[in-house]
Design an enzyme around this catalytic site. Structure first.
Site, PDB file in Angstrom:
ATOM      1  N   ALA A  55      11.999  13.919   1.221  1.00 13.13           N
ATOM      2  CA  ALA A  55      12.880  13.277   1.051  1.00 13.13           C
ATOM      3  C   ALA A  55      14.236  14.204   0.974  1.00 13.13           C
ATOM      4  CB  ALA A  55      12.921  12.537  -0.244  1.00 13.13           C
ATOM      5  N   GLY A  80      16.390  14.094   9.357  1.00 15.15           N
ATOM      6  CA  GLY A  80      15.880  14.649  10.688  1.00 15.15           C
ATOM      7  C   GLY A  80      15.844  13.435  11.695  1.00 15.15           C
ATOM      8  N   GLU A 125       9.554   6.417   9.990  1.00 21.86           N
ATOM      9  CA  GLU A 125       9.217   6.835   8.482  1.00 21.86           C
ATOM     10  C   GLU A 125       9.166   5.595   7.865  1.00 21.86           C
ATOM     11  OE1 GLU A 125      11.041  11.334   8.312  1.00 21.86           O
ATOM     12  OE2 GLU A 125      12.132   9.326   7.290  1.00 21.86           O
TER      13      GLU A 125
END
Length: 219
Positions: free
Chosen positions: A83, A97, A103
């Site tokens: 995180a 990223g 995710e």
């Protein structure tokens, strides 16, 4: 102890949640890279992994770990990810990223979300130290930016970044997220937004923190 060593601590501690014969959900980012490296020692014990980014997939394959498409699994026992910020309620900001959409998809497949961080990522209020990433369909970039300004944020186009899904990222500065769940829903309802980096609707179940005092597990 430097930040990398704290990340490695947390990553190593996450291995105890990996069950033999399972398919592991794997996120992305520098702390997850430490986890992937550690997971290599269990390559012959697990069935494989579902990766949340092309970069994580590449690293897993290089270690001899089979990678499955998210459509090939009906669920996952665990999802391990890092995180950019995490609050005491285990809600997070993610997406530094640019892999936030994948995710969210992979974490939604998992029964248990294990967040691995170093102690610098802990905050009282999300948005305190890190801008909020928002993945946007390219043709909607300007429209979405105007809507974000209307909500009190200062969006900045992340130059030169194209997500694995072919979209762009707006990083929203000066967003103090006092009601993360409500803001996550609001942002996702803006036309052209694919998703945003608030992980509050699907927060972490277990947080593993690497620090100068050792590993702390928050369950």
């Amino acid at each position: 102890m430097d930040q990398l060593e704290m990340k490695k601590q947390a990553a190593q501690a996450a291995l105890k949640y990996v069950e033999a014969g399972s398919i592991v959900g794997v996120g992305s980012g520098s702390t997850v890279n430490c986890f992937i490296e550690a997971l290599g020692a269990m390559a012959d014990q697990i069935k494989g992994a579902v990766a949340a980014s092309k970069e994580s997939e590449r690293r897993l394959l290089a270690l001899g770990i089979d990678v499955f498409n998210a459509n090939e699994v009906s669920g996952l026992d665990i999802y391990v990810d890092g995180a950019d910020e995490i609050n005491p309620q285990k809600m997070m900001i993610k997406g530094g990223g640019a892999a936030l959409t994948r995710e969210k998809i992979v974490s939604s497949l998992a029964k248990k979300f294990i967040c691995i961080v170093d102690s610098t990522k802990q905050v009282d209020v999300l948005g305190s130290t890190f801008p909020l990433p928002v993945e946007v369909i390219p043709m909607a970039r300007s429209y979405v930016a105007r809507k974000l300004v209307g909500l009190g944020g200062q969006p900045e186009y992340r130059e030169g970044v194209v997500t694995d899904n072919g979209n762009v990222i707006l990083d929203v500065h000066h967003f103090k997220l006092m009601q993360p769940i409500e803001m996550e829903k609001t942002l996702n309802n803006i036309a052209g937004v694919v998703t945003n980096g608030i992980f509050a609707l699907r927060r972490a179940d277990i947080v593993i923190v690497g620090s100068t005092q050792g590993v702390q597990i928050l369950a």
